[in-house]
Design an enzyme around this catalytic site. Structure first.
Site, PDB file in Angstrom:
ATOM      1  N   CYS A 106       2.298  12.437 -53.855  1.00  0.00           N
ATOM      2  CA  CYS A 106       1.621  12.498 -55.154  1.00  0.00           C
ATOM      3  C   CYS A 106       2.018  13.758 -55.922  1.00  0.00           C
ATOM      4  CB  CYS A 106       0.112  12.474 -54.914  1.00  0.00           C
ATOM      5  SG  CYS A 106      -0.864  12.783 -56.384  1.00  0.00           S
ATOM      6  N   CYS A 138      -5.256  18.923 -57.502  1.00  0.00           N
ATOM      7  CA  CYS A 138      -6.020  18.250 -56.452  1.00  0.00           C
ATOM      8  C   CYS A 138      -5.822  18.970 -55.123  1.00  0.00           C
ATOM      9  CB  CYS A 138      -5.567  16.800 -56.323  1.00  0.00           C
ATOM     10  SG  CYS A 138      -6.525  15.877 -55.094  1.00  0.00           S
ATOM     11  N   CYS A 150       0.919   9.658 -60.954  1.00  0.00           N
ATOM     12  CA  CYS A 150      -0.203  10.556 -61.226  1.00  0.00           C
ATOM     13  C   CYS A 150       0.277  12.007 -61.186  1.00  0.00           C
ATOM     14  CB  CYS A 150      -1.281  10.319 -60.169  1.00  0.00           C
ATOM     15  SG  CYS A 150      -2.599  11.517 -60.169  1.00  0.00           S
ATOM     16  N   CYS A 184      -1.850  15.087 -51.087  1.00  0.00           N
ATOM     17  CA  CYS A 184      -1.142  13.942 -50.507  1.00  0.00           C
ATOM     18  C   CYS A 184       0.361  14.117 -50.766  1.00  0.00           C
ATOM     19  CB  CYS A 184      -1.638  12.640 -51.124  1.00  0.00           C
ATOM     20  SG  CYS A 184      -3.400  12.374 -50.842  1.00  0.00           S
TER      21      CYS A 184
HETATM   22  S1  SF4 Z   1      -3.235  10.825 -54.354  1.00  0.00           S
HETATM   23 FE1  SF4 Z   1      -2.985  12.762 -55.473  1.00  0.00          FE
HETATM   24  S2  SF4 Z   1      -4.748  12.908 -56.838  1.00  0.00           S
HETATM   25 FE2  SF4 Z   1      -5.223  11.325 -55.284  1.00  0.00          FE
HETATM   26  S3  SF4 Z   1      -6.310  12.431 -53.665  1.00  0.00           S
HETATM   27 FE3  SF4 Z   1      -4.130  12.454 -53.071  1.00  0.00          FE
HETATM   28  S4  SF4 Z   1      -3.318  14.387 -53.941  1.00  0.00           S
HETATM   29 FE4  SF4 Z   1      -5.290  13.973 -54.925  1.00  0.00          FE
END
Ligand code: SF4
Length: 382
Positions: A140, A133, A359, A137
């Site tokens: 995550c 991704c 995740c 974030c």
């Molecule tokens: S929480 Fe993880 S998977 Fe969701 S947008 Fe943020 S970085 Fe991407």
């Protein structure tokens, strides 16, 4: 910042893997049948096997002659993904699968089972929309792993169909699909939109739009277009902080799309659709779970009134994670403060804590083991 839609076509053309039948809609299957001198009803049979019966292997296409099945296998795979690891929680029945893609990359998908007193069980599939991704974030595991590529529509829809087949064994079905797995769906809108169309197709899987939720950190230019195509599908916004300073630390895309712009876009969406929006807020102890921040959140979201719902999600730890989970009395206290500030609030505990619930965690852990090492691309159908 990545805003473009990266090439979603897997490397299979380079690597020589076969295309999958699940990439073809009914019209394309009929065209394929014509090309091969087959009657149109063969295409309908294939389509029904793929999307109504959720077949996962050619052996399950029992309404096709064996010779025809063997012929098709020379040119096509049935599905675009294959199972590498399938874990089942002994605590709560949640299931998590690591799927391998044709280019050797992997993505995760989760089945969350919930009792539904007086009704059929709720079975929610949390799908991935990208390999890795780009949103990065900080809380995550997927975000920390970087970004590889967008998934195709078939690679997204096939995650759901795998679990549809699993659930059929128990006489159950998929009731909900949430785009909350690996990836930011609004950085892959073409394939995400197409995959939603595949799942909602009344001639195929026939899932109701109200049973699908798309979650985004708030890619504002795409968010502003959502009202044009999202239809009955639900929208969830990953907020995680009530002010720009904190949110930019947790969700780096906030530096490009600050909270003010994000909420303006949500207001526009609400005005156009009159559909309720949920805000997601991962609870991190001593970072974003203080009473002051709950009140600030109340001030921020109160203008949405009954059209907004706040979901508080105690953070799921993972090996490289540098936060502490806020849960139990801390989570309840934050929820209570937010309620006092006028918000509709639910604390949602993730399932599958014993099977790498965070995740991206299963993928991260598996990459150090032999089982998930990238295989060569498929050259034949299994
Ligand atoms: S929480 Fe993880 S998977 Fe969701 S947008 Fe943020 S970085 Fe991407």
């Amino acid at each position: 910042m990545i805003l473009d839609e990266r090439e979603a076509t897997p490397l299979r053309r380079v690597l020589g893997a076969l295309p999958s039948l699940s990439e073809l809609d009914l019209g394309q299957l009929e065209g394929w049948a014509r090309e091969h001198g087959l009657p149109a009803y063969r295409a309908k049979q294939l389509h029904a096997s793929l999307w109504k019966r959720a077949a996962q292997s050619f052996d399950e296409l029992t309404d096709l002659p064996i010779q025809l099945r063997q012929d098709i296998q020379q040119t096509h795979r049935l599905r675009s993904i294959e199972t590498r690891i399938h874990l089942k929680s002994s605590r709560d029945g949640a299931e998590k699968v690591l799927f391998g893609l044709a280019d050797g990359t992997t993505v995760e998908t989760v089945l969350i089972r919930a009792e539904n007193p007086g009704g059929a069980p709720r079975n929610t599939i949390c799908v991935s929309s990208q390999v890795g991704c780009p949103a990065a974030c900080s809380f995550c595991a997927t975000g920390l792993s970087g970004f590889t590529r967008n998934l195709t529509a078939a690679e997204i829809a096939d995650q759901v169909m795998y679990f549809a087949r699993v659930l059929r064994e128990d006489g159950e079905r998929v009731t909900n699909v949430v785009y909350m797995g690996m990836g930011e769906p609004l950085l892959n809108t073409t394939a995400v939109r197409q995959s939603i169309g595949m799942l909602l197709d009344s001639a195929g899987f026939n899932l109701g739009g109200r049973h699908v939720t798309l979650s985004t950190v708030g890619i504002v230019p795409q968010l502003r277009k959502l009202a044009d195509w999202l239809g009955q599908v639900n929208l969830a916004v990953s907020l995680h902080a009530p002010n720009d300073e904190l949110r930019s630390q947790l969700v780096p895309y906030n530096a490009h799309f600050p909270i003010g712009d994000l909420l303006d876009a949500v207001h526009e969406y609400l005005a156009a659709t009159r559909r309720r929006v949920s805000f997601e807020y991962v609870l991190l102890r001593d970072v974003n779970d203080t009473p002051e921040l709950a009140r600030e959140l109340g001030t921020l979201l109160r203008p949405f009134g009954g059209m907004a719902h706040l979901n508080l999600i105690p953070w799921n730890p993972f090996r490289e994670g540098r936060f502490i989970r806020s849960e139990g009395p801390d989570a309840d206290a934050f929820a209570e403060e937010a309620r006092r500030a006028g918000l509709n609030v639910t604390v949602r505990y993730s399932k599958g804590l014993d099977i790498n619930a965070a995740c991206g965690q299963l993928r991260e852990n598996a990459e150090s083991t032999e089982i998930a090492k990238p295989k060569p691309a498929w050259s034949t159908v299994s």
